[in-house]
Scaffold this active site. Structure first.
Site, PDB file in Angstrom:
ATOM      1  N   CYS A 197       0.840  -1.202   0.000  1.00 33.13           N
ATOM      2  CA  CYS A 197       0.000   0.000   0.000  1.00 33.13           C
ATOM      3  C   CYS A 197       0.867   1.241   0.000  1.00 33.13           C
ATOM      4  CB  CYS A 197      -0.903  -0.014   1.216  1.00 33.13           C
ATOM      5  SG  CYS A 197      -1.898  -1.490   1.259  1.00 33.13           S
ATOM      6  N   GLU A 198       1.528   1.468  -1.107  1.00 33.58           N
ATOM      7  CA  GLU A 198       2.533   2.528  -1.166  1.00 33.58           C
ATOM      8  C   GLU A 198       2.859   2.708  -2.638  1.00 33.58           C
ATOM      9  OE1 GLU A 198       5.299   5.122  -0.493  1.00 33.58           O
ATOM     10  OE2 GLU A 198       4.597   4.149   1.353  1.00 33.58           O
TER      11      GLU A 198
END
Ligand SMILES: *Cc1c(COP(=O)(O)O)cnc(C)c1O
Length: 463
Positions: free
Chosen positions: A391-392
């Site tokens: 999640c980046e």
């Protein structure tokens, strides 16, 4: 959206800027032997094999993502370094690049020494039977407990990194009734990165004691007078992923000058110098690393010349390659998940790992190669960005690379040259399970570091 306002900081913006890439290679099926481990090749069916085993079989047995390490390549590289430097010098493998008990046994068998820089690395080394006298202990902030264990175990050298540590090691050694062999790490004002080096780098860094301003000379004075210490030499490490020997030339010259000053002031010729590690490897076909024998000859010539000029006997040389030994020996195998073609922008290929198993792209803007390995393809090349599942948006594995345009979910792709600083820097981000390292040799594959499990996560989480 402002990139600089992103919580991941300015580094993040760097990663997202347009990378440079060259034209696609003539044939995407060709594996450049510079970047792949020695026993990697593509068989008649089009699948890639390592140590004689097809990656499709490896994926079935061990899952993905996973690191596959070519053990015979690792051993051959150890031998090449040991042979190149010969019995008159010492090669220390830098354990931080990748360390496990199997690796320690290989090093021991192939005649290498080992650098550690934490209690955990020291424990791994000793547990796997590395003789303590072949271990060097590094670090800019070793705890008193770590120093005590290292001295007690009888490590071959502790590399002193600060004035406080000179006193601390002296006290601990005296308390234990020992005389500890030590080197002093100096910063020579040389900074080397890849193809360039700066001979006048400022001293603003956390490692070592500066040669500038007489600091290192003062450190030598103290180490020579304190009880419990046997000062055997000077240590310098100038950077990482270095291709140009000019940085070592300047650093060796400055270290030899210090040896000459020490002789003039104290009448002592320190018997050893350590020139550190940092030797570069090929991550892409654009990189041209040197062979160990060229490096050994270049370093030997430099030190001999400088010592002759200073009227000193040539000291015993040691070097500390980490990446140059383990880096090229492993690749990371991933399964392709989603593929997004963003019209006029870019194609994103997502894999089942990412920044948790390779942080170097996000952290250093590192370059990698990638290939389709489960089959051959003669489809047109397409320019892609290989990204992970985290999640980046900085979760990039390979910034810009060509893969065949018929790539599909379920295909296996592999990123070569991930043996160093990938598993050793792996994280549990998003509660990822850190991948296994599987050693492959002569048709046999064996897990040397197992995959983490969800039970491992829950065991640490005491609720
Ligand atoms: C990191 C390090 C090494 C190894 O560096 P590589 O780039 O992996 O060769 C050697 N010596 C010291 C002191 C280091 O900090």
């Amino acid at each position: 959206m402002s990139r600089s306002a992103h919580p991941a900081g300015p580094r993040h913006a760097d990663v997202l800027t347009e990378g440079h890439y060259t034209a696609p290679p003539a044939d995407l099926n060709v594996l450049d032997e510079k970047v792949w481990a020695r026993t990697v090749s593509r068989n008649d069916d089009g699948a890639v094999t390592v140590g004689g085993i097809e990656v499709t079989r490896l994926a079935e047995e061990f899952g993905t993502p996973a690191y596959f390490l070519d053990e015979s390549d690792f051993r051959a590289r150890c031998r090449a370094w040991a042979d190149a430097f010969g019995p008159g010098a010492d090669v220390f493998y830098a354990g931080k690049a990748f360390l496990s008990r199997a690796v320690v046994r290989w090093l021991k068998e192939e005649g290498l020494n080992l650098d550690v820089c934490s209690g955990g690395e020291l424990t791994t080394a000793l547990d796997a039977g590395m003789p303590a006298e072949r271990i060097a202990f590094h670090g800019n902030n070793k705890t008193a407990a770590e120093i005590e264990r290292a001295v007690q175990a009888g490590v071959g050298r502790i590399v002193l990194d600060s004035f406080q540590e000179i006193v601390r090691v002296s006290h601990i050694a005296q308390r234990l009734g020992k005389r500890q062999r030590v080197q002093i790490r100096v910063t020579v004002g040389v900074e080397a990165h890849t193809h360039e080096f700066i001979a006048t780098a400022h001293e603003d860094q956390k490692f070592g004691i500066a040669l500038a301003g007489g600091q290192a000379a003062e450190a030598v004075r103290r180490a020579l007078t304190l009880d419990g210490l046997e000062l055997i030499g000077i240590h310098s490490h100038i950077g990482s992923q270095i291709f140009d020997m000019a940085g070592f030339e300047v650093s060796a010259r400055r270290v030899v000058q210090l040896l000459a000053e020490v002789r003039d002031e104290h009448g002592v010729e320190l018997p050893e110098i350590d020139l550190g590690g940092g030797l570069g490897i090929a991550y892409t076909s654009d990189d041209d690393p040197r062979e160990p024998h060229e490096i050994a000859k270049a370093l030997g010539d430099i030190v001999t010349r400088e010592c002759e000029a200073a009227g000193l006997a040539t000291p015993r040389i040691s070097v500390e390659p980490g990446r140059a030994i383990v880096g090229p020996t492993a690749f990371t195998l991933y399964e392709v998940g989603t593929i997004k073609h963003l019209e006029g922008l870019r194609t994103y290929v997502s894999v089942d790992g990412g920044m948790s198993d390779n942080i170097r792209t996000a952290l250093y803007d590192a370059e990698y190669s990638v290939a389709l390995v489960s089959r051959r393809s003669d489809a047109e090349p397409m320019l892609v960005r290989v990204v992970g599942k985290h999640c980046e948006s900085g979760d990039i594995v390979v910034k810009d690379a060509f893969l065949p345009s018929d790539l599909a979910p379920g295909d296996l792709i592999a990123v070569p040259a991930t043996g160093a600083y990938c598993r050793s820097m792996a994280s549990n981000y998003n509660h990822a399970l850190r991948p296994p390292v599987v050693a492959v040799r002569d048709g046999e594959a064996r897990v040397i570091l197992r995959r983490e499990t969800e039970e491992d996560l829950l065991r640490l989480d005491v609720g």
